[in-house]
Design a protein around this motif. Structure first.
Motif, mmCIF file in Angstrom:
data_model
loop_
_atom_site.group_PDB
_atom_site.id
_atom_site.type_symbol
_atom_site.label_atom_id
_atom_site.label_comp_id
_atom_site.label_asym_id
_atom_site.label_seq_id
_atom_site.Cartn_x
_atom_site.Cartn_y
_atom_site.Cartn_z
ATOM 1 N N GLY A 288 0.857 -1.150 -0.021
ATOM 2 C CA GLY A 288 -0.006 -0.143 -0.062
ATOM 3 C C GLY A 288 1.042 1.281 0.180
ATOM 4 O O GLY A 288 0.501 2.269 -0.675
ATOM 5 N N ARG A 289 1.844 1.275 0.917
ATOM 6 C CA ARG A 289 2.940 2.408 0.739
ATOM 7 C C ARG A 289 3.464 2.617 -0.623
ATOM 8 O O ARG A 289 3.506 3.816 -0.917
ATOM 9 C CB ARG A 289 3.713 2.080 1.739
ATOM 10 C CG ARG A 289 4.802 3.372 2.083
ATOM 11 C CD ARG A 289 5.842 3.183 3.374
ATOM 12 N NE ARG A 289 6.670 4.228 3.457
ATOM 13 C CZ ARG A 289 7.788 4.207 4.180
ATOM 14 N NH1 ARG A 289 7.727 3.140 5.053
ATOM 15 N NH2 ARG A 289 8.500 5.286 4.312
ATOM 16 N N GLY B 58 1.597 6.541 -7.008
ATOM 17 C CA GLY B 58 0.585 7.257 -7.429
ATOM 18 C C GLY B 58 0.843 9.047 -7.387
ATOM 19 O O GLY B 58 0.569 9.639 -8.052
ATOM 20 N N ILE B 59 1.198 9.165 -6.163
ATOM 21 C CA ILE B 59 1.487 10.640 -5.927
ATOM 22 C C ILE B 59 2.536 11.372 -6.723
ATOM 23 O O ILE B 59 2.426 12.179 -7.249
ATOM 24 C CB ILE B 59 1.734 11.044 -4.300
ATOM 25 C CG1 ILE B 59 0.524 10.624 -3.476
ATOM 26 C CG2 ILE B 59 2.402 12.464 -4.112
ATOM 27 C CD1 ILE B 59 0.633 10.659 -2.018
#
Length: 76
Positions: free
Chosen positions: A29-30, A36-37
């Protein structure tokens, strides 16, 4: 006195993992959030700002200011 050092197994394991990160990489997830960012949100934000402020500012010089022209006429 300091002629020898004993290697720490935890540090050696960390060094081996750092040397072959591609082998141990997993999507978590990290990692997904970071990609994504940094890979999508930041470029999209910069594109939005570029399109929004396109041609809003005139960076080219438009000629001498009236003050400069008046000084040039006085010298002539």
């Amino acid at each position: 006195m300091a002629g020898y050092l004993t290697p720490d197994p935890a540090i050696e394991k960390w060094v081996r993992m750092r040397e072959s990160t591609a082998k141990y990489f997993r999507w978590s997830g990290r990692n997904i959030r970071s990609v994504g960012i940094l890979g999508l949100v930041v470029p999209a934000g910069l594109l939005y700002l570029a399109v929004k402020y396109d041609r809003q500012f005139q960076w080219a010089a438009k000629g001498p200011s009236p003050k400069v022209e008046a000084l040039a006429e006085e010298d002539a």
